[in-house]
Design a protein around this motif. Structure first.
Motif, mmCIF file in Angstrom:
data_model
loop_
_atom_site.group_PDB
_atom_site.id
_atom_site.type_symbol
_atom_site.label_atom_id
_atom_site.label_comp_id
_atom_site.label_asym_id
_atom_site.label_seq_id
_atom_site.Cartn_x
_atom_site.Cartn_y
_atom_site.Cartn_z
ATOM 1 N N GLY A 12 0.788 -1.228 0.000
ATOM 2 C CA GLY A 12 0.000 0.000 0.000
ATOM 3 C C GLY A 12 0.812 1.267 0.000
ATOM 4 N N GLY A 13 2.125 1.159 -0.029
ATOM 5 C CA GLY A 13 2.962 2.352 0.042
ATOM 6 C C GLY A 13 2.780 3.288 -1.129
ATOM 7 N N LEU A 14 2.740 2.747 -2.316
ATOM 8 C CA LEU A 14 2.574 3.581 -3.504
ATOM 9 C C LEU A 14 1.189 4.201 -3.547
ATOM 10 N N VAL A 15 0.189 3.425 -3.175
ATOM 11 C CA VAL A 15 -1.187 3.935 -3.167
ATOM 12 C C VAL A 15 -1.311 5.103 -2.196
ATOM 13 N N GLN A 16 -0.705 4.963 -1.030
ATOM 14 C CA GLN A 16 -0.756 6.043 -0.051
ATOM 15 C C GLN A 16 0.081 7.245 -0.485
ATOM 16 N N ALA A 17 1.240 6.982 -1.100
ATOM 17 C CA ALA A 17 2.103 8.083 -1.545
ATOM 18 C C ALA A 17 1.441 8.907 -2.633
ATOM 19 N N LEU A 18 0.646 8.276 -3.474
ATOM 20 C CA LEU A 18 -0.026 8.994 -4.559
ATOM 21 C C LEU A 18 -1.395 9.540 -4.160
ATOM 22 N N ASN A 19 -1.785 9.366 -2.915
ATOM 23 C CA ASN A 19 -3.064 9.878 -2.396
ATOM 24 C C ASN A 19 -4.264 9.325 -3.156
ATOM 25 N N VAL A 20 -4.206 8.062 -3.541
ATOM 26 C CA VAL A 20 -5.288 7.479 -4.338
ATOM 27 C C VAL A 20 -6.624 7.471 -3.586
ATOM 28 N N PRO A 21 -6.680 7.113 -2.294
ATOM 29 C CA PRO A 21 -7.985 7.148 -1.611
ATOM 30 C C PRO A 21 -8.608 8.549 -1.577
ATOM 31 N N SER A 88 -0.475 13.946 -8.599
ATOM 32 C CA SER A 88 0.244 13.535 -7.385
ATOM 33 C C SER A 88 1.562 12.848 -7.731
ATOM 34 N N ALA A 89 1.542 12.003 -8.758
ATOM 35 C CA ALA A 89 2.770 11.318 -9.177
ATOM 36 C C ALA A 89 3.787 12.319 -9.707
ATOM 37 N N TYR A 90 3.343 13.304 -10.441
ATOM 38 C CA TYR A 90 4.239 14.330 -10.974
ATOM 39 C C TYR A 90 4.874 15.127 -9.813
#
Length: 96
Positions: A12-21, A88-90
């Protein structure tokens, strides 16, 4: 050969880092508001009656417009979520 199974990294690290929720929540709200607005404008004729009425087979006009509103809401939510996640990724790539 050993019987030890290597530990997996947290998924879940990438999902959380990109603020997907958060992005999905914003996308859902935008999609529902847009679809509800379009549905109300069309069905309640907020801008006046539309020229020419048509007969819709099966569900009736309101049923078809509810289905179209659902499609509009889900497509808009997906689009907004994707755009916000790319932003967010950018931003995350600029920090590194």
């Amino acid at each position: 050969m050993t019987d030890d199974i290597p530990e997996r990294p947290p998924g879940g690290g990438l999902v959380q880092a990109l603020n997907v929720p958060r992005n999905a929540g914003i996308g859902l709200v935008v999609g529902v508001v847009l679809a509800a607005g379009a549905y109300l404008v069309r069905v309640l004729e907020l801008f006046g009656p539309f020229a020419g009425t048509r007969q819709y087979p099966g569900l009736g006009a309101e049923g078809w417009f509810i289905l179209l509103a659902f499609v509009l809401a889900s497509a808009t939510a997906l689009l907004v979520t994707a755009v916000l996640t790319v932003v967010s990724a950018y931003r995350l790539s600029k920090e590194v």
